[in-house]
Design an enzyme around this catalytic site. Structure first.
Site, mmCIF file in Angstrom:
data_model
loop_
_atom_site.group_PDB
_atom_site.id
_atom_site.type_symbol
_atom_site.label_atom_id
_atom_site.label_comp_id
_atom_site.label_asym_id
_atom_site.label_seq_id
_atom_site.Cartn_x
_atom_site.Cartn_y
_atom_site.Cartn_z
ATOM 1 N N GLY A 1 3.455 -4.010 5.002
ATOM 2 C CA GLY A 1 2.677 -2.793 4.816
ATOM 3 C C GLY A 1 3.466 -1.533 5.090
ATOM 4 N N GLY B 1 -1.449 -7.923 3.813
ATOM 5 C CA GLY B 1 -0.369 -8.789 4.289
ATOM 6 C C GLY B 1 0.069 -8.399 5.684
ATOM 7 C CB SER B 2 3.185 -9.156 7.486
ATOM 8 O OG SER B 2 4.180 -8.586 6.645
ATOM 9 C CD GLU C 1 -7.999 -3.354 4.893
ATOM 10 O OE1 GLU C 1 -7.843 -3.701 6.082
ATOM 11 O OE2 GLU C 1 -8.858 -2.528 4.541
#
Length: 509
Positions: free
Chosen positions: A245, A240-241, A262
């Site tokens: 994260g 995600g963003s 990721e």
């Protein structure tokens, strides 16, 4: 359309989004309404998990792990092989569902399911290659080696842009490694998750896989926070963003758990004076507008040598004029909608900031209106001439906005490419071997992915996927990414009749 797809996977128009892999629990959370950005129609209403549902799933998963970890890895691999076969049988239906719920083109929807099939094939082979090392001991009559054991529960938090593929990267590897999985899909694309859960449940039931190996827990941010803070979950894999994260990483790190992150990308292609411009055009345009610019590997920046800048931007403008934007289920269209109105607003806000900060547009953007665009989520891919130092260029916007800028020397171009907070994917287009090698050297790209004469988007599953800096540092999919899902154990066996100590230490009694 929606009714046919739901029927194909045995999904109700309104149903629970919580499963233990064998039983669908009566969910106690809020409703999540899946609305297609294609035509603004409701696909299904999914009831999310409450805390009691979550704890119940965790308990079942913990029990399942005790048995599943003892299944031989090749046997676990055969289960994954059967999942791959089931995905092949459902490729057309699942690909259409991915396209309809997320908004990516039908070809990309099919491609995402193919990626799932590919990772199943990879994981089957991996199930017989979970190798450890053998080492020589300094002590006579001793043998040393290392082996890898499963961690336990792998929590998977996936994003809307690849609603099923990234889950499969994690789950297939985690399963052959002996872990059990709990999946929290994006609340923007829950129906694709229900479909995948149904497919896997059928395979698992036919093979008497323990209940709890494959679990589904739909929900929003709070559900992800439960996972991140739960000491019963040794590994949280989150896509995600960067903002998300950082939150997950901090929570998992505080309890000394493991996280596989990721996150965002701000990917650039360097266009050399020695580039094949026709080939470069294909990579740049697909990278910028594929999935409507909503890939973490989407091409955001083109860093173009000043001697070919005018010629190449002219090619770009001409190519953009030929793009067909519309219903992604129509295979003649290149570009579908953004995921929702929030994404549209972010796109418009970014365009405004580009203008405020001094940029100019070679291809103007805007929201499309009229017949076929009633959802309000269709936008025009645009091209902006900017400087890399603009604040907005340093930021990732999940939309088809492409920034172009000039450079004079390759050293300058590499510095520009690296001078952003993110470090996922990168590329150089050049027929000059020295330039290619410089770009791939330690003094070159600082990204986790660095390509020569292909674009930034469209990674294959055979290589490890992930990036550096604010992209999170995680690695998924191929190569030795499987090690993230296991714990390493070093073993020493003494088969002599003495007990010598290491380092020559004497301890006589």
């Amino acid at each position: 359309m929606a009714d046919d797809i739901l029927k194909a996977f045995g999904i109700s128009a309104r149903q629970s989004g919580v499963s233990t892999g064998k039983h669908w629990l009566e969910a106690g959370g809020e409703d999540i309404v899946s609305v297609s950005p294609v035509d603004n129609k409701t696909i299904a209403t999914v009831r999310s998990a409450d805390r009691s549902n979550y704890d119940a799933v965790i308990a079942v998963a913990q029990e399942a792990f005790k048995e599943w970890r003892q299944w031989p890895a090749p046997r676990r691999g055969d289960i994954v092989r059967q999942i791959g076969e089931a995905l092949r049988a459902h490729k057309e239906q699942l690909g259409r569902l991915v396209s309809y719920e997320m908004g990516k083109s039908l070809q990309e929807g099919y491609g995402e399911v193919q990626e799932m099939i590919d990772i199943c094939d990879f994981a089957v082979g991996l199930s017989r290659q979970l190798y450890g090392l053998s080492m020589h001991s300094e002590r006579p009559g001793h043998r040393m080696y290392e082996q890898w054991h499963p961690l336990g529960i792998t929590a998977i938090i996936s994003a809307f842009n690849f609603p099923v593929a990234v889950w499969s990267w994690n789950s297939m590897l985690a399963w052959v490694c002996g872990n059990v999985c709990i999946w929290k899909p994006s609340e923007k694309t829950p129906v694709t998750a229900l479909a995948c859960q149904r497919i896997v449940e059928t395979v698992f039931a036919a093979n008497n896989v323990p209940e709890g190996v494959c679990c589904l827990v739909t929900g929003g941010r709070e559900t992800g926070e439960w996972m991140a803070n739960d000491h019963r979950v040794p590994l949280v894999s989150a896509t995600g963003s960067t903002r998300m994260g950082k939150s997950v990483g901090a929570a998992v790190g505080a309890r000394l758990g493991r996280s596989l992150l990721e996150l965002g990308g701000n990917n650039a292609i360097i266009v050399s004076k020695d580039a094949d411009l026709d080939m470069t055009l294909i990579g740049a345009v697909f990278g910028a507008v594929g999935t409507a610019g909503q890939r973490c590997t989407s091409t955001r920046r083109l860093i173009i040598h000043e001697s070919v800048y005018d010629a190449f931007t002219a090619k770009l403008v001409k190519a953009y004029a030929q793009l067909r934007i519309g219903n992604p289920l129509d295979e003649k269209n290149h570009v579908g909608p953004l995921i929702d109105k929030d994404a549209v607003n972010a796109y418009l806000n970014t365009i405004a900031q580009v203008k405020e900060q001094g940029g100019s547009f070679l291809v103007e953007g805007g929201v499309l209106e009229g017949a076929g665009y009633e959802s309000g989520c269709y936008v025009k891919p645009c091209i902006a001439a900017v400087e890399n130092t603009y604040a907005i260029v340093q930021h990732e916007t999940f939309a088809p906005i492409l920034y172009v800028m000039k450079y004079q020397t390759l050293t300058e171009a590499i510095a520009m490419q690296n001078d952003v907070p993110q470090g996922l994917s990168s590329a150089i287009m050049t027929l000059n071997l020295r330039e290619a090698e410089q770009f791939l050297s330690a003094a070159g790209s600082d990204c986790g992915i660095a390509n020569v004469n292909i674009g930034t988007s469209g990674a294959e599953i055979g290589g490890a996927f992930g990036g550096e800096k604010e992209t999170g540092g995680g690695r998924e999919s191929g190569s030795d990414s499987w090690k993230a899902y296991m714990r390493r154990q070093t073993n020493t066996i003494n088969y002599s009749d003495k007990l010598p100590l290491a380092q020559g230490i004497k301890f006589d009694l």
